[in-house]
Design a protein around this motif. Sequence first.
Motif: not given
Length: 395
Positions: A129-141, A150-153, A159-161, A184-189
Amino acid sequence: MLLRLLSAASAAALAAILPTSLARAGESKPEVVIGAVISSTGPAATLGIQEDRALRMFEETLAGRDDLPYTAKFVIYDDKSDPTDAVNSVRKLIDDDEAHVVICCTTTPASMAVLETVNAAKVPNISMASGESIARPAEERHFTFRTVPGDRLMLQRVFAHMREQGFSKLAFAGLEDSYGQSGWEEFQSAAKETGMEIVGSERFSRTDTSFTPQALRLRQANPDAIYIHSIPPSANLMHQALGQVGFPGAVYHGSGVANKAFLGINPEAIEGGYAGVGTVIVHDQVPETHPLQKVISDFARSYENRFGAGQADMFAVSGWDAGRVAVEGLRRASEKGSPEDLAAFRLNVRDAIESITDFKTASGVFNYSPSNHVGLDLSGLAVVRIENGKFVFVE
Protein backbone atom coordinates in the motif's frame (compact mmCIF):
# COMPACT_ATOMS: atom_id res chain seq x y z
CA MET A 1 15.48 -36.79 -5.87
CA LEU A 2 16.37 -40.49 -5.49
CA LEU A 3 17.28 -40.14 -1.80
CA ARG A 4 14.03 -38.32 -1.01
CA LEU A 5 12.02 -41.23 -2.41
CA LEU A 6 13.67 -43.80 -0.20
CA SER A 7 13.05 -44.42 3.48
CA ALA A 8 15.33 -42.60 5.89
CA ALA A 9 17.28 -45.79 6.65
CA SER A 10 17.74 -46.75 3.02
CA ALA A 11 18.76 -43.23 2.12
CA ALA A 12 21.41 -43.19 4.84
CA ALA A 13 22.83 -46.52 3.71
CA LEU A 14 22.91 -45.49 0.10
CA ALA A 15 24.53 -42.14 0.92
CA ALA A 16 27.36 -44.01 2.64
CA ILE A 17 28.36 -45.85 -0.55
CA LEU A 18 27.63 -43.14 -3.13
CA PRO A 19 30.31 -40.67 -4.21
CA THR A 20 30.18 -37.51 -2.06
CA SER A 21 29.10 -35.29 -4.96
CA LEU A 22 26.15 -37.55 -5.78
CA ALA A 23 25.07 -37.82 -2.15
CA ARG A 24 25.03 -34.01 -1.82
CA ALA A 25 22.96 -33.72 -4.95
CA GLY A 26 20.24 -35.64 -3.15
CA GLU A 27 20.20 -33.39 -0.10
CA SER A 28 17.09 -31.25 0.24
CA LYS A 29 17.21 -27.53 0.89
CA PRO A 30 15.53 -26.01 3.94
CA GLU A 31 12.06 -24.58 3.37
CA VAL A 32 11.07 -20.97 4.00
CA VAL A 33 7.48 -19.76 4.23
CA ILE A 34 6.42 -16.51 2.58
CA GLY A 35 3.00 -15.47 3.83
CA ALA A 36 0.80 -12.93 2.06
CA VAL A 37 -2.50 -11.22 2.80
CA ILE A 38 -4.14 -9.64 -0.24
CA SER A 39 -7.52 -8.00 -0.96
CA SER A 40 -8.62 -10.43 -3.65
CA THR A 41 -12.29 -9.66 -2.97
CA GLY A 42 -14.18 -6.65 -1.62
CA PRO A 43 -13.89 -2.96 -2.60
CA ALA A 44 -10.12 -3.14 -3.19
CA ALA A 45 -10.27 -6.27 -5.36
CA THR A 46 -9.38 -4.35 -8.53
CA LEU A 47 -5.98 -3.83 -6.92
CA GLY A 48 -5.64 -7.09 -5.03
CA ILE A 49 -6.45 -9.43 -7.89
CA GLN A 50 -3.48 -8.07 -9.82
CA GLU A 51 -1.17 -8.42 -6.82
CA ASP A 52 -2.37 -11.98 -6.22
CA ARG A 53 -1.78 -12.98 -9.84
CA ALA A 54 1.70 -11.50 -9.90
CA LEU A 55 2.74 -13.08 -6.61
CA ARG A 56 1.55 -16.52 -7.69
CA MET A 57 3.32 -16.12 -11.03
CA PHE A 58 6.47 -15.14 -9.15
CA GLU A 59 6.15 -18.26 -6.98
CA GLU A 60 6.14 -20.37 -10.14
CA THR A 61 9.39 -18.78 -11.34
CA LEU A 62 11.14 -19.83 -8.12
CA ALA A 63 10.43 -23.50 -8.73
CA GLY A 64 13.01 -23.63 -11.50
CA ARG A 65 15.74 -21.66 -9.73
CA ASP A 66 18.80 -23.51 -8.42
CA ASP A 67 20.64 -20.43 -7.13
CA LEU A 68 18.64 -20.05 -3.91
CA PRO A 69 19.76 -21.76 -0.68
CA TYR A 70 16.18 -22.70 0.18
CA THR A 71 12.87 -23.77 -1.29
CA ALA A 72 10.02 -21.29 -0.93
CA LYS A 73 6.46 -22.09 0.09
CA PHE A 74 3.83 -19.38 -0.40
CA VAL A 75 0.72 -19.16 1.79
CA ILE A 76 -1.75 -16.53 0.58
CA TYR A 77 -4.96 -15.37 2.27
CA ASP A 78 -7.72 -12.98 1.13
CA ASP A 79 -8.60 -10.26 3.67
CA LYS A 80 -11.75 -9.31 1.72
CA SER A 81 -10.62 -5.65 1.87
CA ASP A 82 -11.32 -5.71 5.62
CA PRO A 83 -8.58 -4.51 8.05
CA THR A 84 -9.89 -6.76 10.84
CA ASP A 85 -9.69 -9.78 8.55
CA ALA A 86 -6.16 -8.70 7.59
CA VAL A 87 -5.06 -8.73 11.23
CA ASN A 88 -6.55 -12.18 11.80
CA SER A 89 -4.91 -13.53 8.65
CA VAL A 90 -1.50 -12.14 9.62
CA ARG A 91 -1.80 -13.75 13.03
CA LYS A 92 -2.60 -17.06 11.36
CA LEU A 93 0.45 -16.73 9.11
CA ILE A 94 2.68 -15.98 12.07
CA ASP A 95 1.36 -18.51 14.57
CA ASP A 96 -0.02 -21.40 12.49
CA ASP A 97 1.90 -21.22 9.21
CA GLU A 98 5.16 -20.07 10.83
CA ALA A 99 5.89 -17.58 8.04
CA HIS A 100 9.44 -16.28 7.91
CA VAL A 101 8.30 -13.07 6.19
CA VAL A 102 4.87 -11.56 5.55
CA ILE A 103 3.61 -9.51 2.60
CA CYS A 104 0.63 -7.43 3.75
CA CYS A 105 -1.42 -5.59 2.73
CA THR A 106 -3.14 -4.28 -0.40
CA THR A 107 -4.69 -1.24 1.30
CA THR A 108 -3.39 1.43 3.63
CA PRO A 109 -6.06 0.84 6.33
CA ALA A 110 -5.19 -2.86 6.49
CA SER A 111 -1.44 -2.17 6.44
CA MET A 112 -1.83 0.21 9.36
CA ALA A 113 -4.02 -2.27 11.24
CA VAL A 114 -1.35 -5.02 11.22
CA LEU A 115 1.54 -2.85 12.43
CA GLU A 116 1.15 -3.80 16.08
CA THR A 117 0.79 -7.48 15.22
CA VAL A 118 4.03 -7.76 13.24
CA ASN A 119 5.92 -5.62 15.75
CA ALA A 120 4.82 -7.77 18.67
CA ALA A 121 5.74 -10.99 16.85
CA LYS A 122 8.99 -9.51 15.47
CA VAL A 123 8.17 -10.61 11.93
CA PRO A 124 9.30 -8.62 8.87
CA ASN A 125 6.37 -7.33 6.82
CA ILE A 126 6.31 -5.87 3.30
CA SER A 127 3.34 -3.65 2.54
CA MET A 128 2.00 -3.11 -0.97
CA ALA A 129 0.00 0.00 0.00
CA SER A 130 1.05 3.59 -0.53
CA GLY A 131 0.23 5.40 2.72
CA GLU A 132 3.32 7.24 3.96
CA SER A 133 2.71 6.40 7.64
CA ILE A 134 2.89 2.65 6.93
CA ALA A 135 6.69 2.63 6.88
CA ARG A 136 7.54 6.05 8.29
CA PRO A 137 9.24 6.85 10.52
CA ALA A 138 11.41 3.78 10.07
CA GLU A 139 12.51 3.87 13.70
CA GLU A 140 8.90 3.22 14.77
CA ARG A 141 8.09 0.87 11.87
CA HIS A 142 11.01 -1.39 12.71
CA PHE A 143 9.53 -4.51 11.08
CA THR A 144 7.60 -2.92 8.22
CA PHE A 145 8.83 -2.06 4.72
CA ARG A 146 7.07 -0.82 1.61
CA THR A 147 7.56 -1.66 -2.07
CA VAL A 148 5.36 0.96 -3.72
CA PRO A 149 6.34 4.57 -4.40
CA GLY A 150 3.83 6.06 -2.00
CA ASP A 151 2.04 9.36 -1.89
CA ARG A 152 5.10 11.52 -1.27
CA LEU A 153 7.06 10.42 -4.33
CA MET A 154 4.00 10.31 -6.56
CA LEU A 155 2.95 13.82 -5.62
CA GLN A 156 6.45 15.07 -6.34
CA ARG A 157 6.02 13.77 -9.89
CA VAL A 158 2.47 15.14 -10.23
CA PHE A 159 3.32 18.57 -8.83
CA ALA A 160 6.27 18.87 -11.22
CA HIS A 161 3.82 18.43 -14.11
CA MET A 162 1.39 20.93 -12.58
CA ARG A 163 4.15 23.53 -12.37
CA GLU A 164 5.01 22.98 -16.02
CA GLN A 165 1.37 23.70 -16.90
CA GLY A 166 1.52 26.98 -15.02
CA PHE A 167 -0.99 26.04 -12.33
CA SER A 168 -0.87 27.90 -9.00
CA LYS A 169 -4.26 27.29 -7.31
CA LEU A 170 -5.14 23.70 -6.41
CA ALA A 171 -7.88 21.73 -4.67
CA PHE A 172 -7.99 18.25 -3.15
CA ALA A 173 -10.68 15.55 -3.15
CA GLY A 174 -9.91 12.31 -1.33
CA LEU A 175 -11.18 9.30 0.55
CA GLU A 176 -12.27 9.68 4.15
CA ASP A 177 -9.91 7.01 5.54
CA SER A 178 -6.22 6.55 6.32
CA TYR A 179 -5.36 6.37 2.61
CA GLY A 180 -7.12 9.66 1.94
CA GLN A 181 -5.59 11.25 5.05
CA SER A 182 -2.10 10.26 3.95
CA GLY A 183 -2.74 11.75 0.53
CA TRP A 184 -4.08 14.97 2.05
CA GLU A 185 -1.06 15.39 4.33
CA GLU A 186 1.40 14.83 1.49
CA PHE A 187 -0.64 17.09 -0.81
CA GLN A 188 -0.32 19.93 1.69
CA SER A 189 3.41 19.34 2.05
CA ALA A 190 3.93 19.30 -1.73
CA ALA A 191 1.93 22.51 -2.13
CA LYS A 192 4.01 24.23 0.54
CA GLU A 193 7.27 23.08 -1.02
CA THR A 194 6.26 24.32 -4.48
CA GLY A 195 4.60 27.55 -3.37
CA MET A 196 1.16 26.58 -4.66
CA GLU A 197 -2.08 27.70 -3.01
CA ILE A 198 -4.71 25.22 -1.79
CA VAL A 199 -8.16 26.78 -2.24
CA GLY A 200 -10.40 23.82 -1.43
CA SER A 201 -10.58 20.33 0.06
CA GLU A 202 -13.34 17.71 0.08
CA ARG A 203 -13.63 14.14 1.36
CA PHE A 204 -15.89 11.17 0.57
CA SER A 205 -16.40 7.51 1.44
CA ARG A 206 -15.44 4.50 -0.70
CA THR A 207 -19.12 3.53 -0.76
CA ASP A 208 -20.58 6.94 -1.68
CA THR A 209 -22.65 7.13 -4.86
CA SER A 210 -23.33 10.89 -5.03
CA PHE A 211 -20.48 13.39 -5.33
CA THR A 212 -22.35 16.46 -6.55
CA PRO A 213 -22.14 18.48 -3.29
CA GLN A 214 -18.36 18.07 -3.10
CA ALA A 215 -17.98 18.84 -6.82
CA LEU A 216 -20.02 22.04 -6.54
CA ARG A 217 -17.98 23.32 -3.61
CA LEU A 218 -14.73 22.57 -5.40
CA ARG A 219 -15.90 24.33 -8.55
CA GLN A 220 -16.87 27.39 -6.54
CA ALA A 221 -13.35 27.51 -5.06
CA ASN A 222 -12.11 28.15 -8.63
CA PRO A 223 -8.84 26.14 -8.63
CA ASP A 224 -6.66 25.70 -11.72
CA ALA A 225 -6.53 21.95 -11.07
CA ILE A 226 -8.14 19.40 -8.76
CA TYR A 227 -6.29 16.34 -7.47
CA ILE A 228 -8.38 13.23 -6.66
CA HIS A 229 -6.84 10.78 -4.19
CA SER A 230 -8.96 7.64 -4.45
CA ILE A 231 -9.43 4.30 -6.21
CA PRO A 232 -12.08 3.05 -8.66
CA PRO A 233 -15.02 3.39 -8.69
CA SER A 234 -15.13 6.43 -6.38
CA ALA A 235 -12.28 8.09 -8.28
CA ASN A 236 -14.31 7.80 -11.50
CA LEU A 237 -17.51 9.07 -9.88
CA MET A 238 -15.77 12.09 -8.35
CA HIS A 239 -14.23 12.95 -11.73
CA GLN A 240 -17.58 12.50 -13.42
CA ALA A 241 -19.29 14.82 -10.92
CA LEU A 242 -16.73 17.55 -11.61
CA GLY A 243 -17.59 17.36 -15.29
CA GLN A 244 -21.32 17.45 -14.57
CA VAL A 245 -21.03 20.68 -12.56
CA GLY A 246 -18.96 22.27 -15.29
CA PHE A 247 -15.50 22.41 -13.73
CA PRO A 248 -13.28 23.88 -16.49
CA GLY A 249 -9.83 23.10 -15.08
CA ALA A 250 -7.51 20.11 -15.11
CA VAL A 251 -8.20 16.96 -13.10
CA TYR A 252 -5.39 14.79 -11.73
CA HIS A 253 -5.47 11.40 -10.00
CA GLY A 254 -3.06 9.54 -7.74
CA SER A 255 -1.67 6.06 -8.30
CA GLY A 256 -4.81 4.42 -6.92
CA VAL A 257 -6.27 4.58 -10.45
CA ALA A 258 -3.27 3.02 -12.18
CA ASN A 259 -5.10 -0.01 -13.54
CA LYS A 260 -7.33 -1.12 -16.38
CA ALA A 261 -10.44 -1.09 -14.16
CA PHE A 262 -10.27 2.70 -13.90
CA LEU A 263 -10.32 3.09 -17.68
CA GLY A 264 -13.39 0.88 -18.00
CA ILE A 265 -15.72 2.86 -15.70
CA ASN A 266 -17.49 5.77 -17.45
CA PRO A 267 -14.49 6.29 -19.78
CA GLU A 268 -15.97 9.36 -21.44
CA ALA A 269 -16.20 11.10 -18.04
CA ILE A 270 -12.46 10.79 -17.30
CA GLU A 271 -11.27 11.68 -20.81
CA GLY A 272 -8.46 14.25 -20.72
CA GLY A 273 -7.61 13.71 -17.08
CA TYR A 274 -4.09 13.12 -15.77
CA ALA A 275 -2.70 10.54 -13.37
CA GLY A 276 0.52 9.83 -11.57
CA VAL A 277 1.32 6.17 -12.22
CA GLY A 278 3.98 3.54 -12.25
CA THR A 279 5.80 3.62 -15.60
CA VAL A 280 4.95 -0.05 -16.17
CA ILE A 281 1.41 0.89 -17.16
CA VAL A 282 2.79 2.58 -20.30
CA HIS A 283 5.69 0.17 -20.74
CA ASP A 284 5.22 0.05 -24.51
CA GLN A 285 5.63 3.84 -24.69
CA VAL A 286 8.73 4.18 -22.50
CA PRO A 287 11.79 5.43 -24.44
CA GLU A 288 14.75 3.05 -24.68
CA THR A 289 16.87 5.64 -22.87
CA HIS A 290 14.83 5.20 -19.69
CA PRO A 291 17.06 3.65 -16.96
CA LEU A 292 14.49 0.95 -16.11
CA GLN A 293 13.19 0.29 -19.61
CA LYS A 294 14.45 -3.31 -19.73
CA VAL A 295 13.29 -4.45 -16.29
CA ILE A 296 9.88 -2.82 -16.81
CA SER A 297 9.44 -4.29 -20.29
CA ASP A 298 10.58 -7.77 -19.22
CA PHE A 299 8.02 -7.89 -16.42
CA ALA A 300 5.21 -6.45 -18.54
CA ARG A 301 5.79 -8.92 -21.37
CA SER A 302 5.79 -11.91 -19.04
CA TYR A 303 2.69 -10.75 -17.19
CA GLU A 304 0.69 -9.83 -20.26
CA ASN A 305 1.63 -13.05 -22.05
CA ARG A 306 -0.03 -14.78 -19.11
CA PHE A 307 -3.02 -12.55 -18.36
CA GLY A 308 -3.65 -10.51 -21.50
CA ALA A 309 -2.67 -7.24 -23.14
CA GLY A 310 -2.99 -4.15 -20.99
CA GLN A 311 -3.03 -6.09 -17.72
CA ALA A 312 0.40 -5.04 -16.41
CA ASP A 313 -0.18 -2.21 -13.94
CA MET A 314 1.21 -0.77 -10.71
CA PHE A 315 -0.61 -3.31 -8.58
CA ALA A 316 0.71 -6.28 -10.52
CA VAL A 317 4.16 -4.76 -10.06
CA SER A 318 3.45 -4.36 -6.33
CA GLY A 319 2.93 -8.10 -5.96
CA TRP A 320 5.90 -9.00 -8.13
CA ASP A 321 8.36 -6.63 -6.47
CA ALA A 322 7.18 -7.51 -2.96
CA GLY A 323 8.01 -11.11 -3.82
CA ARG A 324 11.41 -10.12 -5.18
CA VAL A 325 12.31 -8.12 -2.07
CA ALA A 326 11.13 -10.94 0.21
CA VAL A 327 13.19 -13.54 -1.66
CA GLU A 328 16.28 -11.32 -1.66
CA GLY A 329 15.92 -10.75 2.08
CA LEU A 330 15.53 -14.48 2.69
CA ARG A 331 18.58 -15.23 0.54
CA ARG A 332 20.76 -12.82 2.49
CA ALA A 333 19.42 -14.05 5.83
CA SER A 334 20.31 -17.63 4.87
CA GLU A 335 23.97 -16.63 4.93
CA LYS A 336 23.67 -15.91 8.67
CA GLY A 337 21.54 -18.75 9.96
CA SER A 338 19.07 -21.54 9.34
CA PRO A 339 15.34 -21.01 8.71
CA GLU A 340 14.72 -23.75 11.26
CA ASP A 341 15.50 -21.27 14.06
CA LEU A 342 12.30 -19.34 13.32
CA ALA A 343 12.59 -16.39 15.71
CA ALA A 344 16.25 -15.71 14.93
CA PHE A 345 15.75 -16.14 11.19
CA ARG A 346 12.88 -13.65 11.14
CA LEU A 347 15.17 -11.07 12.72
CA ASN A 348 17.87 -11.88 10.17
CA VAL A 349 15.38 -11.39 7.33
CA ARG A 350 14.38 -8.00 8.73
CA ASP A 351 18.01 -6.90 8.93
CA ALA A 352 18.69 -8.28 5.46
CA ILE A 353 15.85 -6.34 3.82
CA GLU A 354 17.09 -3.19 5.50
CA SER A 355 20.50 -3.76 3.85
CA ILE A 356 19.18 -4.03 0.26
CA THR A 357 20.60 -1.27 -1.97
CA ASP A 358 20.81 -0.52 -5.70
CA PHE A 359 18.08 -3.12 -6.30
CA LYS A 360 16.46 -2.42 -9.67
CA THR A 361 12.80 -3.38 -10.02
CA ALA A 362 9.83 -2.34 -12.14
CA SER A 363 8.82 -0.02 -9.28
CA GLY A 364 12.14 1.81 -9.30
CA VAL A 365 15.51 1.41 -7.61
CA PHE A 366 15.43 0.34 -3.94
CA ASN A 367 17.92 1.68 -1.42
CA TYR A 368 16.67 0.66 2.00
CA SER A 369 18.41 1.75 5.19
CA PRO A 370 17.76 1.91 8.96
CA SER A 371 16.21 5.35 8.43
CA ASN A 372 14.34 4.57 5.19
CA HIS A 373 11.99 1.59 4.86
CA VAL A 374 10.56 2.82 1.53
CA GLY A 375 13.84 3.24 -0.27
CA LEU A 376 12.49 4.14 -3.71
CA ASP A 377 13.41 6.89 -6.16
CA LEU A 378 11.34 8.59 -8.89
CA SER A 379 12.69 6.46 -11.75
CA GLY A 380 9.68 4.12 -11.85
CA LEU A 381 7.05 6.90 -11.98
CA ALA A 382 5.35 8.77 -14.80
CA VAL A 383 2.53 11.21 -15.54
CA VAL A 384 -0.03 9.99 -18.07
CA ARG A 385 -3.05 11.49 -19.79
CA ILE A 386 -6.29 9.57 -20.40
CA GLU A 387 -7.03 9.60 -24.12
CA ASN A 388 -9.58 7.42 -25.93
CA GLY A 389 -9.77 4.99 -23.06
CA LYS A 390 -6.00 4.58 -22.73
CA PHE A 391 -3.15 5.89 -20.63
CA VAL A 392 -0.78 7.97 -22.77
CA PHE A 393 2.77 8.67 -21.57
CA VAL A 394 3.37 12.38 -20.92
CA GLU A 395 6.63 12.42 -18.97
